[in-house]
Design a protein around this motif. Structure first.
Motif, PDB file in Angstrom:
ATOM      1  N   TRP A   1       0.737  -1.133   0.164  1.00 16.85           N
ATOM      2  CA  TRP A   1      -0.081  -0.027  -0.059  1.00 16.85           C
ATOM      3  C   TRP A   1       0.829   1.207   0.036  1.00 16.85           C
ATOM      4  N   TYR A   2       2.065   1.244   0.551  1.00 20.26           N
ATOM      5  CA  TYR A   2       2.871   2.363   0.360  1.00 20.26           C
ATOM      6  C   TYR A   2       3.503   2.729  -0.709  1.00 20.26           C
ATOM      7  N   ALA A   3       3.732   1.653  -1.253  1.00 22.61           N
ATOM      8  CA  ALA A   3       4.020   1.661  -2.989  1.00 22.61           C
ATOM      9  C   ALA A   3       2.883   2.309  -3.974  1.00 22.61           C
ATOM     10  N   TYR A   4       1.727   1.833  -3.508  1.00 20.82           N
ATOM     11  CA  TYR A   4       0.671   2.522  -4.236  1.00 20.82           C
ATOM     12  C   TYR A   4       0.309   3.956  -3.956  1.00 20.82           C
ATOM     13  N   ALA A   5       0.445   4.282  -2.556  1.00 22.90           N
ATOM     14  CA  ALA A   5       0.199   5.709  -2.279  1.00 22.90           C
ATOM     15  C   ALA A   5       1.232   6.704  -2.708  1.00 22.90           C
ATOM     16  N   ALA A   6       2.554   5.887  -2.643  1.00 26.00           N
ATOM     17  CA  ALA A   6       3.610   7.068  -3.419  1.00 26.00           C
ATOM     18  C   ALA A   6       3.721   7.260  -4.468  1.00 26.00           C
ATOM     19  N   TYR A   7       3.066   6.141  -5.426  1.00 22.07           N
ATOM     20  CA  TYR A   7       3.094   6.100  -6.881  1.00 22.07           C
ATOM     21  C   TYR A   7       1.825   7.422  -7.140  1.00 22.07           C
ATOM     22  N   HIS A   8       0.812   6.937  -6.405  1.00 26.27           N
ATOM     23  CA  HIS A   8      -0.232   8.223  -6.842  1.00 26.27           C
ATOM     24  C   HIS A   8      -0.174   9.561  -6.180  1.00 26.27           C
ATOM     25  N   MET A   9       0.975   9.645  -5.426  1.00 30.39           N
ATOM     26  CA  MET A   9       1.110  11.101  -5.023  1.00 30.39           C
ATOM     27  C   MET A   9       2.535  11.686  -5.893  1.00 30.39           C
ATOM     28  N   GLY A  10       2.876  10.779  -6.865  1.00 32.39           N
ATOM     29  CA  GLY A  10       4.091  11.121  -7.748  1.00 32.39           C
ATOM     30  C   GLY A  10       5.282  10.960  -7.397  1.00 32.39           C
ATOM     31  N   TYR A  11       5.461  10.257  -6.337  1.00 31.40           N
ATOM     32  CA  TYR A  11       6.759   9.773  -5.857  1.00 31.40           C
ATOM     33  C   TYR A  11       7.321   8.405  -6.581  1.00 31.40           C
ATOM     34  N   ARG A  12       7.511   8.413  -7.916  1.00 27.14           N
ATOM     35  CA  ARG A  12       7.685   7.142  -8.552  1.00 27.14           C
ATOM     36  C   ARG A  12       9.084   6.360  -7.873  1.00 27.14           C
ATOM     37  N   MET A  13      10.009   7.057  -7.467  1.00 26.95           N
ATOM     38  CA  MET A  13      11.241   6.288  -7.341  1.00 26.95           C
ATOM     39  C   MET A  13      11.103   5.676  -5.977  1.00 26.95           C
ATOM     40  N   LEU A  14      10.371   6.178  -5.122  1.00 29.28           N
ATOM     41  CA  LEU A  14      10.119   5.615  -3.536  1.00 29.28           C
ATOM     42  C   LEU A  14       8.635   4.796  -3.990  1.00 29.28           C
ATOM     43  N   ALA A  15       7.951   4.858  -5.035  1.00 33.74           N
ATOM     44  CA  ALA A  15       7.097   3.536  -5.162  1.00 33.74           C
ATOM     45  C   ALA A  15       7.830   2.383  -5.551  1.00 33.74           C
ATOM     46  N   GLU A  16       8.752   2.627  -6.654  1.00 35.10           N
ATOM     47  CA  GLU A  16       9.561   1.467  -6.967  1.00 35.10           C
ATOM     48  C   GLU A  16      10.547   0.645  -5.768  1.00 35.10           C
ATOM     49  N   SER A  17      10.980   1.370  -5.056  1.00 31.12           N
ATOM     50  CA  SER A  17      11.622   1.053  -3.891  1.00 31.12           C
ATOM     51  C   SER A  17      10.852   0.176  -2.893  1.00 31.12           C
ATOM     52  N   MET A  18       9.438   0.579  -2.682  1.00 35.38           N
ATOM     53  CA  MET A  18       8.840  -0.183  -1.771  1.00 35.38           C
ATOM     54  C   MET A  18       8.376  -1.439  -2.441  1.00 35.38           C
ATOM     55  N   TRP A  19       8.189  -1.431  -3.597  1.00 35.58           N
ATOM     56  CA  TRP A  19       7.584  -2.463  -4.609  1.00 35.58           C
ATOM     57  C   TRP A  19       8.759  -3.478  -4.629  1.00 35.58           C
TER      58      TRP A  19
END
Length: 481
Positions: free
Chosen positions: A289-307
């Motif tokens: 869910w952190y990856a999804y939230a980060a992605y939708h908030m525009g933090y692609r690199m963070l989303a990829e890291s969490m994923w």
């Protein structure tokens, strides 16, 4: 002559931050009673030098003092697996298990400590603990120990999708412990996943009546309202949950995940990011869910890291990344439009409304448009027109069908739209949403040769067999699918 300038070169002194550096910083903060900073430094020390049992043991002590007993035990158990010479770990384990209510485990590790260190530093404290456990460990405590084991077993069943078996266990726990609200909340989830929406909502209502303000119940209520398309109720619940600032990490985690599920990624990101910054050791759902939230908030690199962290725990989920999921959804919706039949297009528009991708997937204006299709499109895209009763009814009924079957049973939903656009020519009202949904699912499954009875569907949708029979009779006259 020109004056020659000499370049001054300073000597570079490397600043090496090894495990010992972080360990010493952690101990310093521990002595100052700043446990949060102590935990952060000690975690870093243990990560840099995992073979150092002393680092891990000190981290376990800090975690225990923070009330994170289960996490503390994870470190302690790792230590004794490779180095059981650190006898004090057995004492710390005994204490942690006592706090968790697992008194049998607490006794076991206390006795192991006494076997190894009968005159050790913690011998006196261990004997006191054993006395307390011996005096207090009556039938009630043993039952409580048994209840915790049942709870873990039931949660495992829930995760595997074995809902009826989980329900039986949760009901047993509630019978033995009538105020065990965690069991009630998990029971509500089991009912909901099973498709028994009525019982799920009744369970949540009971919790909130008996234990007002129960955060897990409020969060579950919000998730149910989201899936049931109860927009007004969802809005009020989110307004209420926005004003909650819990102390425990567990409650913050629950809030963050709940906001992510209902599409409030801004609030989800706020809570999940805060947990990460405070040293929260996430599990698979946290990273998901952190990856999804980060992605939708525009933090692609963070989303990829969490994923990446999520995939390390669940390799089978590779390919379902939030960015890929969005692309796949758009491709699927476009393929439904490409069929150029009204029923598939109605379902495609429904998916657009559920996926929040209206801007990326515009409704194609083509000659095969239909008056109801245009009205449905206006409703999905949020144009400010008062929807007709037929639009509202069709949306509510397909939502009910999806709630009880999941998005994977797509032919059922397209068949529903195919029937509906013909039926509205002669049927004025579909206001009994549960009745129509149950009857339609019965007819659809029956025509596919599936073993199904009207009673089965009546129980699932909370309607009478007579109601299903009434609508089945109507559909047999109108059915064209």
């Amino acid at each position: 002559m020109k004056k020659h300038l000499q370049k001054r070169v300073g000597k570079v002194i490397p600043f090496i931050q090894d495990g010992t550096y972080f360990f010493n910083k952690g101990v310093t903060y521990y002595r100052r009673r700043d446990l949060r900073k102590a935990k952060a430094y000690l975690q870093r020390a243990a990560q840099l030098e995992p073979e150092q049992s002393t680092f891990a043991c000190q981290l376990a002590i800090v975690l225990s003092e923070l009330g994170e007993y289960a996490q503390s035990n994870e470190w302690l158990l790792r230590i004794i697996e490779r180095d059981d010479d650190l006898a004090e770990c057995f004492y710390f384990l005994a204490n942690n298990y006592a706090h968790l209510g697992l008194f049998g485990e607490a006794t076991k590790y206390a006795e192991q400590y006494m076997e190894r260190e009968p005159d050790g530093e913690f011998a006196e404290y261990t004997l006191d603990l054993l006395d307390i456990l011996t005096i207090e460990q009556d039938d009630e405590w043993l039952n409580y120990d048994d209840m915790l084991m049942k709870q873990e077993q039931a949660r495992t069943l829930l995760e595997k999708g074995e809902f009826q078996e989980a329900i039986v266990l949760f009901e047993e726990m509630i019978k033995e412990h009538p105020e065990h609200w965690a069991a009630y909340n998990n029971l509500a989830l089991a009912y909901f996943y099973q498709g028994n929406v009525g019982k799920a909502k009744q369970t949540i209502e009971y919790i909130l009546k008996q234990n007002p303000g129960n955060l897990h119940a409020l969060c579950n209520d919000a998730v149910f309202s989201y899936y049931l398309q109860e927009q007004e109720r969802l809005f009020l619940l989110i307004q209420s949950l926005q004003r909650v600032y819990p102390i425990s990490f567990e409650h913050r985690y629950k809030l963050g995940v709940t906001f992510a599920i209902v599409g409030r990624y801004d609030l989800a990101f706020q809570w999940l990011r805060q947990l990460q910054r405070r040293g929260f050791e996430g599990d698979a759902p946290f990273y998901y869910w952190y990856a999804y939230a980060a992605y939708h908030m525009g933090y692609r690199m963070l989303a990829e890291s969490m994923w990446k962290k999520f995939i390390a725990l669940h390799p089978d989920k590779k390919g379902s990344e939030p960015w890929r999921y969005r692309e796949q959804t758009i491709e699927h919706i476009q393929s439904l439009f490409a069929k150029q039949d009204i029923a598939s297009s109605l379902y495609a528009l429904y998916l657009i409304g559920k996926s929040f991708i209206a801007s990326d997937c515009p409704f194609p204006k083509q000659s095969w448009s239909h008056p109801f299709l245009q009205e449905w499109s206006d409703y999905v895209y949020g144009y400010e027109h008062e929807p007709s009763a037929h639009v509202v009814d069709a949306h509510r009924i397909v939502t009910l069908l999806i709630q009880h079957n999941g998005f994977g049973y797509e032919p059922l939903y397209i068949a529903w739209f195919s029937f509906f656009i013909e039926a509205i020519k002669e049927i004025d009202s579909f206001s009994n949403h549960e009745g129509w949904a149950a009857a339609f699912e019965y007819m659809f499954r029956k025509r596919r040769g599936e073993r199904v009875t009207q009673r089965m569907l009546a129980e699932r949708y909370g309607v009478s067999v007579a109601t299903i029979g009434k609508y089945v009779k109507v559909m047999k006259q109108k059915w064209h699918g």
